[in-house]
Design a protein around this motif. Sequence first.
Motif, PDB file in Angstrom:
ATOM      1  N   SER A 224       0.847  -1.190   0.000  1.00  0.00           N
ATOM      2  CA  SER A 224       0.000   0.000   0.000  1.00  0.00           C
ATOM      3  C   SER A 224       0.887   1.246   0.000  1.00  0.00           C
ATOM      4  CB  SER A 224      -0.902   0.002   1.230  1.00  0.00           C
ATOM      5  OG  SER A 224      -0.123   0.253   2.404  1.00  0.00           O
ATOM      6  N   GLU A 225       0.252   2.394  -0.160  1.00  0.00           N
ATOM      7  CA  GLU A 225       1.012   3.650  -0.119  1.00  0.00           C
ATOM      8  C   GLU A 225       1.781   3.795   1.188  1.00  0.00           C
ATOM      9  OE1 GLU A 225       1.523   5.751  -2.399  1.00  0.00           O
ATOM     10  OE2 GLU A 225      -0.105   5.683  -3.871  1.00  0.00           O
ATOM     11  N   ARG A 226       1.248   3.191   2.251  1.00  0.00           N
ATOM     12  CA  ARG A 226       1.915   3.255   3.561  1.00  0.00           C
ATOM     13  C   ARG A 226       2.911   2.128   3.766  1.00  0.00           C
ATOM     14  NH1 ARG A 226      -2.928   4.006   7.813  1.00  0.00           N
ATOM     15  NH2 ARG A 226      -3.749   2.254   6.605  1.00  0.00           N
ATOM     16  N   GLY A 227       3.100   1.315   2.721  1.00  0.00           N
ATOM     17  CA  GLY A 227       4.093   0.253   2.800  1.00  0.00           C
ATOM     18  C   GLY A 227       3.603  -1.012   3.459  1.00  0.00           C
ATOM     19  N   GLU A 228       2.274  -1.175   3.594  1.00  0.00           N
ATOM     20  CA  GLU A 228       1.707  -2.377   4.209  1.00  0.00           C
ATOM     21  C   GLU A 228       1.389  -3.430   3.144  1.00  0.00           C
ATOM     22  OE1 GLU A 228      -0.609  -0.127   7.870  1.00  0.00           O
ATOM     23  OE2 GLU A 228      -1.552  -0.243   5.907  1.00  0.00           O
ATOM     24  N   LYS A 229       1.579  -4.675   3.477  1.00  0.00           N
ATOM     25  CA  LYS A 229       1.311  -5.763   2.529  1.00  0.00           C
ATOM     26  C   LYS A 229      -0.182  -5.865   2.244  1.00  0.00           C
ATOM     27  CE  LYS A 229       0.988 -10.181   3.675  1.00  0.00           C
ATOM     28  NZ  LYS A 229       1.288 -11.571   4.069  1.00  0.00           N
ATOM     29  N   VAL A 230      -0.539  -5.911   0.956  1.00  0.00           N
ATOM     30  CA  VAL A 230      -1.929  -6.097   0.541  1.00  0.00           C
ATOM     31  C   VAL A 230      -1.950  -7.168  -0.558  1.00  0.00           C
ATOM     32  CG1 VAL A 230      -4.029  -5.062  -0.364  1.00  0.00           C
ATOM     33  CG2 VAL A 230      -2.467  -3.689   1.052  1.00  0.00           C
ATOM     34  N   ARG A 279     -12.018  -0.977   3.454  1.00  0.00           N
ATOM     35  CA  ARG A 279     -11.910  -0.976   4.919  1.00  0.00           C
ATOM     36  C   ARG A 279     -11.032  -2.136   5.383  1.00  0.00           C
ATOM     37  NH1 ARG A 279     -17.027  -1.147   9.165  1.00  0.00           N
ATOM     38  NH2 ARG A 279     -15.788  -0.882  11.071  1.00  0.00           N
ATOM     39  N   TYR A 280     -11.162  -3.284   4.716  1.00  0.00           N
ATOM     40  CA  TYR A 280     -10.308  -4.447   4.995  1.00  0.00           C
ATOM     41  C   TYR A 280      -9.635  -4.841   3.675  1.00  0.00           C
ATOM     42  CZ  TYR A 280     -12.982  -4.754   9.310  1.00  0.00           C
ATOM     43  OH  TYR A 280     -13.573  -4.470  10.529  1.00  0.00           O
ATOM     44  N   PRO A 281      -8.511  -4.196   3.331  1.00  0.00           N
ATOM     45  CA  PRO A 281      -7.916  -4.406   2.012  1.00  0.00           C
ATOM     46  C   PRO A 281      -7.299  -5.799   1.852  1.00  0.00           C
ATOM     47  CG  PRO A 281      -6.546  -2.969   3.357  1.00  0.00           C
ATOM     48  CD  PRO A 281      -7.800  -3.183   4.118  1.00  0.00           C
ATOM     49  N   GLY A 282      -7.345  -6.282   0.609  1.00  0.00           N
ATOM     50  CA  GLY A 282      -6.609  -7.485   0.248  1.00  0.00           C
ATOM     51  C   GLY A 282      -7.370  -8.780   0.416  1.00  0.00           C
ATOM     52  N   ALA A 301     -12.979 -17.227  -8.188  1.00  0.00           N
ATOM     53  CA  ALA A 301     -13.421 -17.041  -6.805  1.00  0.00           C
ATOM     54  C   ALA A 301     -12.214 -16.857  -5.885  1.00  0.00           C
ATOM     55  CB  ALA A 301     -14.252 -18.240  -6.353  1.00  0.00           C
ATOM     56  N   PHE A 302     -12.405 -16.068  -4.839  1.00  0.00           N
ATOM     57  CA  PHE A 302     -11.359 -15.828  -3.852  1.00  0.00           C
ATOM     58  C   PHE A 302     -12.019 -15.402  -2.549  1.00  0.00           C
ATOM     59  CE2 PHE A 302     -12.088 -12.036  -6.328  1.00  0.00           C
ATOM     60  CZ  PHE A 302     -12.139 -11.001  -5.410  1.00  0.00           C
ATOM     61  N   LEU A 303     -11.250 -15.359  -1.482  1.00  0.00           N
ATOM     62  CA  LEU A 303     -11.759 -14.983  -0.161  1.00  0.00           C
ATOM     63  C   LEU A 303     -11.265 -13.601   0.226  1.00  0.00           C
ATOM     64  CD1 LEU A 303     -11.289 -18.307   1.882  1.00  0.00           C
ATOM     65  CD2 LEU A 303     -13.356 -17.478   0.724  1.00  0.00           C
ATOM     66  N   MET A 304     -12.177 -12.784   0.714  1.00  0.00           N
ATOM     67  CA  MET A 304     -11.871 -11.429   1.134  1.00  0.00           C
ATOM     68  C   MET A 304     -12.879 -11.028   2.213  1.00  0.00           C
ATOM     69  SD  MET A 304     -11.227  -8.204  -1.437  1.00  0.00           S
ATOM     70  CE  MET A 304     -12.925  -8.081  -2.015  1.00  0.00           C
ATOM     71  N   ARG A 305     -12.496 -10.107   3.072  1.00  0.00           N
ATOM     72  CA  ARG A 305     -13.415  -9.644   4.117  1.00  0.00           C
ATOM     73  C   ARG A 305     -14.412  -8.635   3.555  1.00  0.00           C
ATOM     74  NH1 ARG A 305     -11.815 -11.524   8.980  1.00  0.00           N
ATOM     75  NH2 ARG A 305      -9.631 -12.206   9.117  1.00  0.00           N
ATOM     76  N   ASP A 306     -15.643  -8.705   4.060  1.00  0.00           N
ATOM     77  CA  ASP A 306     -16.633  -7.708   3.693  1.00  0.00           C
ATOM     78  C   ASP A 306     -16.486  -6.478   4.587  1.00  0.00           C
ATOM     79  OD1 ASP A 306     -17.814  -8.345   6.144  1.00  0.00           O
ATOM     80  OD2 ASP A 306     -19.476  -9.473   5.261  1.00  0.00           O
ATOM     81  N   GLU A 307     -17.418  -5.548   4.464  1.00  0.00           N
ATOM     82  CA  GLU A 307     -17.327  -4.297   5.225  1.00  0.00           C
ATOM     83  C   GLU A 307     -17.437  -4.521   6.730  1.00  0.00           C
ATOM     84  OE1 GLU A 307     -16.897  -0.781   4.284  1.00  0.00           O
ATOM     85  OE2 GLU A 307     -15.868  -2.040   2.822  1.00  0.00           O
ATOM     86  N   ASN A 308     -17.960  -5.692   7.117  1.00  0.00           N
ATOM     87  CA  ASN A 308     -18.055  -6.022   8.543  1.00  0.00           C
ATOM     88  C   ASN A 308     -16.869  -6.839   9.040  1.00  0.00           C
ATOM     89  OD1 ASN A 308     -20.662  -4.791   8.867  1.00  0.00           O
ATOM     90  ND2 ASN A 308     -21.523  -6.544   7.748  1.00  0.00           N
TER      91      ASN A 308
END
Length: 408
Positions: A224-230, A279-282, A301-308
């Motif tokens: 990410s722009e902040r250098g976090e893994k996504v 809100r929950y990237p990646g 298909a893949f797994l990712m977090r929703d807005e909750n």
Amino acid sequence: MKQITFAPRNHQLTNINTWTPDSHWLAFDVRPSGASFTGETIERVNVKTGETEVIYRAEKGAHVGVVTVHPSDDQYVFIHGPENPDANWQYDFHHRRGVIAQNGQVKNLDAMDITAPYTPGALRGGSHVHVFSPDGTFVSFTYNDHVLHERDAALDLRNVGVATPFGPVQPQGNHPREYAGAFWSVLVSRTTPTPKPGSDEINRAYEEGWVGNNRLAFIGDTLSERGEKVPELFIVDLPKDEAGWKRAGDAPLEGTAETLPAPPAGVMQRRLTFTHGNRYPGLVSVPRHWVRSNSQGSEIAFLMRDENGIVQLWLIAPEGGEPRQLTHNQSDIQSAFNWHPSGDALGFVLDNRVACCDARSGEVTFLTSDHGNPPSGDAVVFSPNGHWVAWMEETAGFRQLWVTETGR
């Protein structure tokens, strides 16, 4: 629900292609646990009779595991560790190979050449989780590089490769750990140790899945722009013919002493998801999962977090666009998943039970009851005829194989 193995030892299914084409047998390995690579046999069990057979037995101190099956032939491909391991060369990510067993005969899938000048079509390290393409022509794998590992472990970046039936490949060096391979193997992903934050560059490519027979999707770790893994979703279009697989691009297929092997000309990874602003990237790394396409090659298909913050199944077209949230569960999906052969449904573990969801509506149907220990999150695998689904479950202290009917 039917338990089909009972021996007091572990039985480990790979995350895909564990069934024989006739839907009668499940292939497995016997690692004591998913983390230790110390199994000595590749075996299979008949789901109707419970009969087991040894497909391959390792010798000379080698270990084997992570077996998958050819979609239409009696072939098994799996990881093989080094024979006669010693203090300088033992099983590791960059010290392993693919082996194909058929009718009692075995052959190395990939060649290994760690002596410069390196050999096009050979690898310089270890391949892992070998999966046949839907038509059985190619084999995908993840890869780690011995040559760069020796220079600096931080340069040994995980990548995705493909073995093609355009060998054999015979290394010209004389290192005792080198070997020939029956297939021509190349990497199809590109990584860099220092991705530019906010860019499409990645420092790791992994958990790949076939999209038809000519494309491969995988997870790539961006910053990410902040250098976090996504972790984001990527796809590559593969060469159309033998000449394409053997044509070098802007860097040598075989790599150099300073650089990893490079993809063939025109093989360019393309980013499909752009979640840095979520809100929950990646894509999630827990549960570990492999991206999977339906049999039509039209949805990945893949797994990712929703807005909750709940882990859900999402779908996207290979051409890209906005991902579609398929499930709307109240709790996390707990496992790797697979598509039903029809392409109409997907199977996974939810609420400690094996579940199936409709690929259009996302409606969930539970296939098992909560009867004790939960299913393992490592594998939920449909039979080729679509009538059965298999998983692993701790039973009396050992990981055993179970099946149930899908009703499809």
